[in-house]
Design a protein around this motif. Structure first.
Motif, short mmCIF file in Angstrom:
data_model
loop_
_atom_site.label_atom_id
_atom_site.label_comp_id
_atom_site.label_asym_id
_atom_site.label_seq_id
_atom_site.Cartn_x
_atom_site.Cartn_y
_atom_site.Cartn_z
N ASP A 409 -3.60 4.55 14.17
CA ASP A 409 -4.92 4.03 13.19
C ASP A 409 -4.93 5.27 12.11
N GLY A 410 -4.01 6.23 12.05
CA GLY A 410 -4.21 7.19 11.16
C GLY A 410 -3.55 6.63 9.78
N THR A 411 -3.26 8.04 9.01
CA THR A 411 -2.82 7.88 7.67
C THR A 411 -1.68 8.92 7.29
N LEU A 412 -0.75 8.90 6.39
CA LEU A 412 0.27 9.88 6.21
C LEU A 412 -0.13 11.09 5.57
N SER A 413 -1.40 10.73 5.06
CA SER A 413 -1.80 12.07 4.11
C SER A 413 -3.29 12.13 4.26
N VAL A 418 -0.33 11.69 -2.50
CA VAL A 418 1.10 10.84 -2.59
C VAL A 418 2.07 11.56 -3.59
N LEU A 426 4.80 5.35 1.20
CA LEU A 426 3.30 4.75 1.01
C LEU A 426 3.32 3.40 1.46
N GLU A 429 2.28 2.40 4.93
CA GLU A 429 0.94 2.63 5.46
C GLU A 429 0.19 1.46 4.79
N VAL A 430 0.30 1.22 3.57
CA VAL A 430 -0.75 0.35 2.94
C VAL A 430 -0.12 -0.99 3.01
N GLY A 433 1.01 -5.91 -0.37
CA GLY A 433 0.02 -6.37 -1.20
C GLY A 433 -0.85 -5.23 -1.93
N THR A 434 -1.04 -4.14 -1.45
CA THR A 434 -1.64 -2.91 -1.98
C THR A 434 -0.90 -2.26 -2.94
N LEU A 436 1.31 -3.88 -4.79
CA LEU A 436 1.20 -4.71 -5.91
C LEU A 436 0.10 -4.58 -6.58
N TYR A 437 -1.32 -4.48 -5.98
CA TYR A 437 -2.34 -4.34 -6.57
C TYR A 437 -2.60 -2.91 -7.36
N MET A 438 -1.88 -2.01 -6.82
CA MET A 438 -2.22 -0.77 -7.59
C MET A 438 -1.22 -0.67 -8.78
N MET A 456 3.42 8.11 -7.13
CA MET A 456 2.85 7.25 -6.23
C MET A 456 3.94 5.91 -6.03
N ASN B 175 -2.96 -12.08 -2.10
CA ASN B 175 -2.43 -11.15 -1.44
C ASN B 175 -3.33 -10.33 -0.66
N SER B 176 -2.80 -9.67 0.57
CA SER B 176 -3.77 -8.97 1.52
C SER B 176 -3.53 -7.24 0.84
N VAL B 177 -4.73 -6.53 0.59
CA VAL B 177 -4.85 -5.35 0.06
C VAL B 177 -5.76 -4.55 1.15
N LYS B 178 -5.40 -3.31 1.22
CA LYS B 178 -6.02 -2.58 2.05
C LYS B 178 -6.38 -1.17 1.33
N THR B 183 -10.06 7.20 8.96
CA THR B 183 -10.16 8.38 9.02
C THR B 183 -10.90 9.05 8.01
N VAL B 187 -5.82 10.07 1.87
CA VAL B 187 -5.60 10.13 0.20
C VAL B 187 -4.45 9.27 -0.01
N THR B 188 -4.10 8.29 0.45
CA THR B 188 -2.86 7.58 0.29
C THR B 188 -3.11 6.35 -0.47
N PHE B 190 -4.40 4.90 -4.55
CA PHE B 190 -5.74 4.82 -5.30
C PHE B 190 -7.03 4.45 -4.33
#
Lengths: 458, 458
Positions: A409-413, A418, A426, A429-430, A433-434, A436-438, A456, B175-178, B183, B187-188, B190
């Motif tokens: 349940d952690g994160t890369l950074s 990034v 990236l 992890e995300v 869809g994420t 695409l949103y970014m 990124m 679309n699914s966004v996270k 944690t 910082v991965t 936006f």
């Protein structure tokens, strides 16, 4: 860059030495604190006022010149390497502390103010700006916001994002935008000050930043606890948090890092310790004493040897062990790859076990230290970039470290960002869809891709 | 809405009573807690799982049907009035507390969980979720995030945004966004969890929200201080903050509000007091005692009469005065306009002076109370919407209240949001460039304008 264009930049900045185009000058801005192949910018400008910044952005927009906004370049993810050439916009000349408001507990600074400079100015007034990234003696507040810089005090006091009340910035067309302000509560419009946090230079060029300040804690107590066994040290971290104590700082060094630091500094660390924890609690006296007693009790129960700092010299010595970790490790081999995987705090023992297994499996040299209290470990791989075979193995190990963090349940950074360093990981992890949103968000704000393009992975 | 389309919604939700199309049912969702002309939706759906939410969004996107996501509808800015008809997506059936993690100090909840339900569940485990908007007994966490809800504890503990660690949501295409995660440091990509805060339903439909929890404070002390003069009471607020005390709560009632509350409740407030402050400090025992002594000293120096609550009954009585302020005022006239202007804390005396002048100038009935400690006053205008002449005067008074707040470095809205209520005033505070940036952002994310269109004036 053609002379005509350079002339346009010159006429905006209007001061000698603040528009750089010589190859040897440009070379200094072709890399940052992240070890990666340098890429040269075409021009570097160092504006000193709002008008100049705005004009530079407008010119770059008209001429389709990419802009990399850069403070100290101390980020650890390649965020300020000018991947597509273009213009490096230096904020270091834009560095005034505009206001420190003791009554309303905030400061307003220009984006190029150095973090430590602000911290000291604030402390002189009995106030406290907690975020303390390792690079704070050189890093700028603008960079801290763009990367959402962490630091040693994240556990109790949070990270940069928790202190950003307002940000004024220019959009990629040079329009003036205002997010947030000087009031604790403010809900007029989208949370643009929040959006600037972690935006890594892709969504705007920040000018003024309003930061929350808090009263300085009354007192503090630092201690060091040695453990025979690395996993017990990690379990102690969870035990502290579970007993509802939130220390200011709760740092971890494994045996390899302890030995390396002792070799480099001779400060008297026991090189046979499996791991050590550096702990500081702060607040009101009674609270500090109570928290200290509980930690002392826990340490005894878990066979840790606790040493408390009785004066400022002893305290400094304790913290030197931590401060020297990275530089000591860096002496050992030509290439140092500093990872930043982060897990929920209680998962630190599992994460450490995974790192140990990966180290053994690939027979690599990895020293692990970091902000254990907030689950932010820095497994540091010592290698040599010229050794292609080993680098392939290192890549595999990094992949497995990331997988382990995500499975927990952690994160890369946790705090390094990034940039280019983590771009390819990236999506893992995300999710699609994420990303695409970014991309849609970036495209909406910056359709021409002027601001820090190709970062990124979007 | 045509039968074919309704059938499609029915086949997604698949449960009786969870797709509403009758006029009398729809009418309940044509308004919210903000007094404004109701607008009927065409359909109301109450999905209970992720799949249903996603399918509803996809269908609406395909058919160009606007979506208003709605929790309890307790927002005070018209944010959930379906301005363009369409579909109201109710989150109240999507209300599971998924996890309360005592070791890692976070909770994960579905967006329809009621704030008070979470607060109680968390407290039962010795933990604390501080944001306490006035509507917390009915409001949902999703709504709290969308509006960045404040509350009485904002001064010391911050507002909703300070507790949002992660948000999962659907974009306007389903679309699914996270954004963010579990944690403390992350910082991965936006800061999308930050972007969801104050987004008022325009940028995504939230599903899971991860919230930071903190250990419960050890002890607390409540007190009430009466002043002869309203300005001195306001100056006391600044004096407390300037002496580096940050109370949990620091609330203010002016004489008009005191009299109205006393009339309604007979709890024994001195109706001749110019103003009163309700103060609570919390934390470790020694700290609470020290802060209390300092406040006691300040109160004496400023001719305030301080009464401390010696037990839970006395404490409840003190807080009842505050809790009853709005409902007591509401009894006086047919229309109550609750404003939300907010200034930096030290500017409270100047703001109060401005409100007094405006009250006198236009001869209006205005009771002022609110979260003085964080500069968030609620001047409450009592009037009658049917009286067109008076309403014109009220509009002018509101304009002047806003101007006063902005001149004091404040904001139009501290905690109630923009919605339709403040849309026309927004540019005055944030400027053209910011509105443009918000429009570009919205257009990038939601080019068809599916999510809560015609809100925030963008």
């Amino acid at each position: 860059m053609n002379k005509n264009l350079v002339e346009k930049f010159n006429s905006i900045i209007g001061e000698k030495g603040k528009v750089l185009t010589n190859e040897e000058d440009l070379a200094c801005y072709s890399y940052d604190a992240y070890a990666e192949t340098p890429v040269m910018p075409e021009i570097v400008v160092k504006p000193t006022d709002y008008e100049q910044i705005q004009q530079v952005i407008k010119l770059c927009n008209e001429e389709n010149i990419p802009i990399v906004t850069r403070g100290a370049g101390s980020n650890l993810s390649g965020g300020t390497i000018p991947k597509s050439g273009g213009c490096v916009l230096l904020t270091t000349g834009f560095n005034k502390i505009l206001e420190i408001n003791e009554n309303d507990l905030y400061a307003v600074v220009q984006s190029g103010v150095v973090t430590a400079t602000l911290a000291k100015a604030v402390e002189a007034k009995g106030l406290f700006y907690p975020p303390d990234p390792g690079s704070m003696n050189i890093s700028t507040i603008g960079g801290n916001v763009a990367e959402n810089a962490g630091g040693l005090r994240g556990l109790k006091y949070g990270v940069t994002k928790d202190y950003v009340m307002g940000v004024n910035f220019f959009d990629p067309e040079g329009n003036s935008v205002k997010g947030g302000g000087k009031t604790v509560k403010l809900v007029t419009g989208f949370n643009l000050q929040g959006l600037m946090v972690s935006s890594e230079g892709l969504l705007g060029v920040m000018t003024d930043i309003t930061l929350k300040l808090i009263p300085k804690p009354k007192t503090s107590k630092s201690m060091i606890v040695f453990f025979d066994d690395v996993i017990t040290a990690c379990e102690m971290v969870s035990a502290i948090i579970s007993s509802k104590i939130v220390p200011t700082t709760l740092e971890f060094l494994d045996n390899f890092t302890i030995r390396t630091v002792e070799d480099a500094t001779k400060i008297g660390l026991p090189t046979d310790a499996g791991a050590l924890l550096l702990i500081e609690v702060d607040g009101y006296e009674g609270q500090v004493e109570e928290e200290f007693s509980k930690i002392f009790e826990l340490a005894n129960k878990m066979n840790g040897r606790l040493k408390v700092a009785n004066n400022i010299e002893e305290k400094n010595k304790i913290w030197e062990a931590r401060r020297k970790a990275l530089s000591s490790l860096a002496r050992l081999k030509p290439t140092l790859i500093l990872e930043d995987a982060t897990v929920p705090r209680s998962k630190i023992p599992s994460m450490m076990r995974a790192i140990q297994e990966i180290t053994k499996k690939y027979n690599l040299t990895i020293g692990t230290f970091g902000h254990a209290g907030d689950g932010n470990l820095h497994p540091t791989i010592l290698t040599d970039r010229r050794d292609k075979n080993e680098m392939e193995i290192v890549e595999k190990a990094i992949d497995e470290i990331f997988d382990a963090a995500l499975n927990l349940d952690g994160t890369l950074s946790g705090e390094h960002g990034v940039g280019t360093a983590k771009a390819k990981y990236l999506e893992k992890e995300v999710g699609k869809g994420t990303i695409l949103y970014m991309k849609k968000l970036k495209k909406g704000i910056d359709p021409k891709g002027i601001l820090n393009p190709h970062k990124m992975g979007i």
